[in-house]
Design a protein around this motif. Structure first.
Motif: not given
Length: 373
Positions: A243-250
């Motif tokens: 979940a890289r995109n979600l992790s980057k956003e967080i």
């Protein structure tokens, strides 16, 4: 303690039994429970039969009417003065059992007494400082303690370990074999044991010095820390890769709005338990309260994983002034760094706590914005 009392009946789809939950300072049940009974209070008395299982926690716990299922009793003082049809598990400072138990027994306490005339249907395990057994057990018996007194009948085998000695009364009888470890044990009286007597090496007891106990505790704590860090690292790696995109956003929201994330995390940490307690006083709200606590536990676990991701990304960005191209490297670095910092007393604990709050707030804010754009 502010008085709170509620009873909850749950119709089980597979049966017509109802479960009852009671919470109060002083509880003495006077109405028969048709199903399982869950009780929490300061002084608890089971004064009516329980047709299911009974789970009781209190300061003084007294069972004066029969339980047709299993029991789990936790209290400073536990008195069992009525028959238990199933298994009995009890934990307390002072424990007295004076009525039959149909199944197995597992008990841990400072002082444990099994009175004369008490029959145990199956096996029994007791651990405590002082243990006195004067009843009858139809199975095997396992005793761990300092001073052990046996003045009853054991139909099976006996396995005893004590740092003191074993005292045998005039009514003591072991039909099977006796295996024991004792530091100060004399001869076993003739006729007490019907089977084989085996005395094991007592060095296992003398080796448990204060220094060794501290070493063992240190090993246990170190093992727990390593396993916890490994579990968080595996979870963080899965989140950062899958979940890289979600992790980057967080991580980005945590880095850009740090103070807001910490305050939001603290608010969630305080508000969820408080809201759950308020909901618990109503029948319908009980389930919502459990849901809130379960959701908070889940968020804290995920926040612990994301804390390493956030710290690793923040350190890399502060160093390179750009986002990492290898998320798994920064995740490993951040998780291990946070684990090392958390070993420092007070300041390290405070820093790790703040990072987890930041992670909790950032996760909650990001998920809220995705659910309610």
């Amino acid at each position: 303690m502010k008085k709170v009392l509620f009873a909850l009946a749950l119709l089980l789809p597979s049966s017509a039994l109802a479960s009852t939950l009671l919470f109060d300072n002083n509880i003495n049940t006077k109405i028969r429970s048709e199903g399982n009974l869950y009780v929490l209070g300061e002084t608890v008395g089971l004064g009516a039969p329980v047709l299911g299982d009974a789970y009781v926690t209190g300061g003084l716990v007294t069972v004066s009417e029969g339980v047709f299922g299993d029991v789990l009793l936790i209290g400073e003082t536990v008195n069992i003065g009525a028959p238990i049809e199933g298994d009995a598990r009890f934990f307390g400072r002072s424990i007295l059992l004076s009525r039959p138990v149909g199944g197995d027994i597992f008990g841990v306490g400072l002082n444990i007494q099994i009175s004369s005339g008490t029959t145990i249907g199956k096996d029994m395990f007791l651990a405590g400082d002082s243990i006195s057994f004067a009843g009858t057990t139809n199975g095997n018996i396992f005793l761990r303690g300092r001073d052990i007194m046996i003045d009853g009948s054991i139909e099976g085998n006996a396995d005893i370990k004590t740092t003191g000695n074993i005292t045998f009364g005039p009514n003591a009888k072991i039909r099977g074999n006796l295996s024991y470890v004792a530091l100060n044990q004399g001869e076993i009286p003739e006729g007490v044991v019907g089977g084989k007597i085996t005395k094991k090496d007592s060095s296992v007891l003398t080796s448990l010095s204060r220094e060794n106990v501290r070493s063992y505790l240190g090993i246990i704590a170190g093992t727990f820390l390593v396993l916890k860090t490994l579990a968080l690292l595996i979870g963080a790696l899965l989140l950062s890769v899958l979940a890289r995109n979600l992790s980057k956003e967080i991580s980005s929201r945590a880095y850009q709005k740090t103070l807001r994330g910490i305050l939001l995390g603290f608010l969630i940490l305080v508000a969820f338990p408080a809201g759950a307690v308020l909901l618990f006083v109503t029948i319908i709200g009980f389930y919502l309260g459990l849901f809130l606590l379960s959701l908070l536990a889940f968020l804290l676990i995920v926040a612990g994983m994301y804390a390493g991701i956030i710290l690793g990304d923040a350190c890399y960005f502060a160093w390179k002034k750009e986002e990492s191209k290898s998320p798994w490297l920064t995740t490993i670095f951040g998780t291990l760094l946070l684990a090392v910092i958390s070993l420092v007393p007070f300041l390290g604990w405070a820093f790790a706590f703040v990072v987890v709050l930041l992670s909790l707030g950032s996760i909650s804010n990001t998920l809220f914005r995705k659910i309610f754009p």
